[in-house]
Design a protein around this motif. Structure first.
Motif, mmCIF file in Angstrom:
data_model
loop_
_atom_site.group_PDB
_atom_site.id
_atom_site.type_symbol
_atom_site.label_atom_id
_atom_site.label_comp_id
_atom_site.label_asym_id
_atom_site.label_seq_id
_atom_site.Cartn_x
_atom_site.Cartn_y
_atom_site.Cartn_z
ATOM 1 N N GLU A 61 74.232 45.991 50.222
ATOM 2 C CA GLU A 61 73.339 46.445 49.158
ATOM 3 C C GLU A 61 73.139 47.969 49.254
ATOM 4 N N PRO A 62 72.986 48.637 48.110
ATOM 5 C CA PRO A 62 72.729 50.076 48.149
ATOM 6 C C PRO A 62 71.345 50.377 48.723
ATOM 7 N N LEU A 63 71.280 51.444 49.511
ATOM 8 C CA LEU A 63 70.020 51.890 50.101
ATOM 9 C C LEU A 63 70.073 53.408 50.162
ATOM 10 N N GLY A 64 69.345 54.062 49.270
ATOM 11 C CA GLY A 64 69.446 55.519 49.166
ATOM 12 C C GLY A 64 70.835 55.904 48.694
ATOM 13 N N ARG A 116 64.188 41.832 48.786
ATOM 14 C CA ARG A 116 64.271 43.079 48.006
ATOM 15 C C ARG A 116 63.135 44.030 48.383
ATOM 16 N N ALA A 117 61.987 43.468 48.717
ATOM 17 C CA ALA A 117 60.855 44.307 49.109
ATOM 18 C C ALA A 117 61.177 45.092 50.380
ATOM 19 N N ASP A 118 61.966 44.498 51.276
ATOM 20 C CA ASP A 118 62.362 45.209 52.491
ATOM 21 C C ASP A 118 63.216 46.423 52.145
ATOM 22 N N LEU A 119 64.076 46.293 51.157
ATOM 23 C CA LEU A 119 64.896 47.432 50.738
ATOM 24 C C LEU A 119 64.022 48.561 50.213
ATOM 25 N N ALA A 178 63.784 52.205 51.978
ATOM 26 C CA ALA A 178 64.117 53.422 51.220
ATOM 27 C C ALA A 178 63.087 54.508 51.479
ATOM 28 N N ARG A 179 61.819 54.094 51.617
ATOM 29 C CA ARG A 179 60.772 55.066 51.925
ATOM 30 C C ARG A 179 60.884 55.567 53.359
ATOM 31 N N VAL A 180 61.202 54.671 54.290
ATOM 32 C CA VAL A 180 61.336 55.049 55.691
ATOM 33 C C VAL A 180 62.478 56.039 55.885
ATOM 34 N N LEU A 181 63.603 55.783 55.214
ATOM 35 C CA LEU A 181 64.809 56.586 55.422
ATOM 36 C C LEU A 181 64.858 57.834 54.556
ATOM 37 N N ALA A 182 63.935 57.954 53.622
ATOM 38 C CA ALA A 182 63.952 59.122 52.708
ATOM 39 C C ALA A 182 63.734 60.407 53.476
ATOM 40 N N ASP A 185 59.033 50.370 62.028
ATOM 41 C CA ASP A 185 59.875 50.769 60.897
ATOM 42 C C ASP A 185 61.288 50.206 60.974
ATOM 43 N N ASN A 186 61.632 49.586 62.093
ATOM 44 C CA ASN A 186 62.973 49.025 62.277
ATOM 45 C C ASN A 186 63.043 47.648 61.611
ATOM 46 N N VAL A 187 62.906 47.669 60.303
ATOM 47 C CA VAL A 187 62.782 46.439 59.510
ATOM 48 C C VAL A 187 64.153 45.803 59.291
#
Length: 200
Positions: free
Chosen positions: A27-30, A189-192, A196-200, A182-184
């Motif tokens: 799945e896309p993430l960032g 979909r909510a985890d994604l 996205a906020r953690v990795l931004a 944060d190591n989710v």
């Protein structure tokens, strides 16, 4: 090269994503895929990476040192990856491709624990919820959560101990290091969205 011997990683990405409803590791993430974040973290922390994939992805991955098709279970997939880890590796780190936010510090902590003498090291978080054992829809026991933890990856092992465990089913001394909230693991979909906020 590490004077104590090479450290290799096995990144497991062979899951079918039944609960998620798709191959969550792709799945896309960032600006990249979930899998790409996990691979990048493993590559930065180790001397080499074996990627374990589903059969349909066996020919389209070029971001690892080796790629192998996984098995029907997680343990079978880890064994398949372990078979491609060079014999001279002294530490093997097993990481779930669906945990894209694993930090360099977390990789370092589990590797250091094995270097210090443990057969294995896993990151874990204390449980905040009450945990009950259920049978046929009925609560049969309330478990003591002070003795329970939620385990994450990456998990590091002395290579010889991990090979022996997979060959004979034997165990060893596995220690716990502090996990990272944060190591989710991607399970919804909510985890994604959170990642996205953690990795931004």
């Amino acid at each position: 090269m590490d004077p104590e011997g090479p450290v290799w990683a096995v990144v497991v990405a062979a899951g079918r994503g039944e609960r998620f409803g798709a191959l969550k590791q792709y799945e896309p993430l960032g600006d990249r895929r979930v899998l790409d974040w996990s691979l990048a973290a493993a590559k930065a922390a180790t001397d080499g990476v074996v990627l374990v994939v589903a059969p349909e992805h066996a020919t389209d991955e070029e971001r690892a040192d080796a790629v192998v098709v996984g098995g029907a279970t997680r343990s079978a997939s880890v064994r398949a990856g372990l078979a491609l880890v060079p014999a001279e590796a002294t530490v093997v780190v097993v990481h779930d491709a669906a945990r894209p936010a694993a930090s360099a510090a977390l990789f370092g902590a589990v590797i250091a624990a094995v270097r210090s003498g443990a057969d294995g090291a896993v990151p874990a978080l204390p449980l905040s919820d009450t945990v009950k054992r259920v049978h046929d829809g009925r609560v049969v026991e309330t478990l003591d959560r002070t003795e329970l933890v939620a385990v994450q990856t990456p998990q590091a092992f002395r290579a010889s101990a991990l090979r022996a465990a997979h060959a004979t089913g034997g165990g060893g001394t596995v220690v716990v290091v502090p996990g990272d909230p944060d190591n989710v693991k991607v399970t919804s979909r909510a985890d994604l969205e959170r990642l996205a906020r953690v990795l931004a």
